[in-house]
Design an enzyme around this catalytic site. Structure first.
Site, short mmCIF file in Angstrom:
data_model
loop_
_atom_site.label_atom_id
_atom_site.label_comp_id
_atom_site.label_asym_id
_atom_site.label_seq_id
_atom_site.Cartn_x
_atom_site.Cartn_y
_atom_site.Cartn_z
CB CYS A 41 2.26 0.34 -3.90
SG CYS A 41 0.31 -0.07 -3.39
CB THR A 43 -2.13 2.00 -5.70
OG1 THR A 43 -3.36 1.27 -4.63
CG2 THR A 43 -3.16 3.20 -6.04
CG HIS A 46 -4.52 -0.62 -9.95
ND1 HIS A 46 -5.64 -1.26 -10.33
CD2 HIS A 46 -4.57 -1.87 -8.55
CE1 HIS A 46 -5.70 -2.55 -10.17
NE2 HIS A 46 -5.20 -2.60 -9.00
CB CYS A 96 -10.41 16.58 5.72
SG CYS A 96 -11.82 15.85 6.98
CB CYS A 99 -14.61 14.34 8.69
SG CYS A 99 -13.28 13.04 8.76
NE ARG A 203 4.54 -12.36 -4.09
CZ ARG A 203 3.52 -12.15 -4.04
NH1 ARG A 203 2.21 -12.46 -4.26
NH2 ARG A 203 4.19 -11.07 -4.82
ZN ZN Z 1 0.91 1.57 -1.65
ZN ZN Z 2 -11.23 13.45 7.90
#
Ligand code: ZN
Ligand code: ZN
Length: 347
Positions: A41, A43, A46, A96, A99, A203
């Site tokens: 990805c 990410t 990075h 989490c 929340c 693309r």
């Molecule tokens: Zn990803």
């Molecule tokens: Zn949460």
């Protein structure tokens, strides 16, 4: 055997290392997965390049990678929904669970979300530990390569469902794997006209294969002009921005008709200057940001798209490598013209 081969972000500097690591320990609510395929990805690039984005989030040494498909080989004592032998992909944003957002059906934008392979150890390894809460069971005959890219496909699906595209004229800016998915899904949902744009000719050509009626390079054509002329001067009903290019955001807003819808999910490198008065306020434009995938609504939609063949997900993968060739794989992933690049751990 209690060791495995893993791709590790070893130090706070560019690069990564293939090394022998202990197989991670199961906790009560986790499953241990033998990773069959993992996709690269943006990410991960990075993290590999150690950009400010990665520096702010990742604490080396850590196994990275988050897009995967694998077989469950062990389960913690409190796991009830997933069993040994199951083939799974995973929601990589780990909410989490308690929340305000998690409690109101918005787990995908949890306030305290952890991302697999960013905040907690990832999947570029022969084995990975995944919380049962984010495991998504796949039909046993799903090709690992397809399972590994359902997470990014989900972003494109989430974006396509974010606007009412039935019978609509739609502009999609940016035709990387996620933008291509959006093009295909928008078309399959009944868009009347889909215009796609990408600076890469290759693309743009892929966008046509995924169903775009018109696909152009914004470097060669005036996108706003094209969007207007293709819609009798009105502008498109919906624009979906998937490129993250600052210029494309302005083009998406300007191409959209009054009271139209704009969906933004490409990540810009920083703040973007926009003409909000002309392009948003006077037009009563509806703008919606999109991130990740809704749990689990988007995953059900993804599975239906795969099952029905509405888009040929396999076509999004342009390169496959044994994980030992990760350096070449990352180079290809960075090259701009590639679709998804898939790695095979243990090879
Ligand atoms: Zn990803
Ligand atoms: Zn949460």
């Amino acid at each position: 055997m209690d060791t495995m081969q893993a791709l590790v972000k070893a130090r706070p500097e560019p690069g990564a290392e293939l090394s022998t690591e202990a197989i991670p320990q199961l906790k009560p609510f986790d499953v241990l997965v033998r990773v069959k395929a993992a996709a690269i990805c943006g990410t991960d690039v990075h993290i590999y390049d150690w950009t400010p984005y990665a520096q702010a989030r990742v604490r080396p040494p850590m196994v990275f990678g988050h897009e995967f498909c694998g077989e469950v080989v062990a389960t913690g004592p409190n796991v009830t929904r997933v069993a040994t032998g199951d083939l799974i992909a995973g929601e990589t944003h780990v909410p989490c669970g308690h929340c305000f957002l998690c409690n109101t059906g918005l787990e995908h934008i949890c306030k305290d979300m952890k991302i697999l392979g960013v905040h907690i150890p990832g999947v570029f390894s022969e084995y990975a530990v995944i919380p049962e809460s984010v495991a998504w069971k796949l039909p046993a005959d799903t090709p690992p390569l397809v399972g590994a890219i359902l997470e990014p496909v989900g972003v494109g699906v989430h974006a396509a469902y974010a606007a009412d595209v039935r019978g609509a004229t739609v502009l999609v800016t940016g035709c990387g794997p996620i933008g291509l998915t959006t093009v295909g899904v928008v078309k399959s949902l009944g868009a009347r006209l889909v215009i796609a744009s990408d600076v890469s000719e290759k693309r743009a050509e892929l966008a046509r294969e995924f169903g775009a009626d018109i696909a152009v390079s914004p470097l060669r054509e005036d996108l706003v002009e094209l969007a207007r002329s293709a819609t009798s001067g009105l502008g498109v009903d919906v624009a979906i921005e998937a490129s993250g290019a600052a210029s494309a955001v302005g083009q998406a807003l300007a191409s959209t008709r009054r009271a139209g819808q704009v969906v933004l999910f490409g990540l810009m490198g920083g703040p973007v200057a926009l003409d909000l008065v002309e392009d948003v306020i006077y037009k009563e434009l509806n703008i919606k940001g999109i991130t990740g995938r809704e749990m689990w609504r988007t995953w059900y939609q993804v599975m239906e798209i795969v099952r029905s063949g509405a888009i040929d997900v396999k076509k999004l993968v342009t390169h496959e490598f044994p994980m030992s060739e990760f350096e070449e794989a990352i180079r290809v992933a960075k090259s701009g013209g590639a679709g998804k690049v898939v790695l095979y751990p243990g090879q």
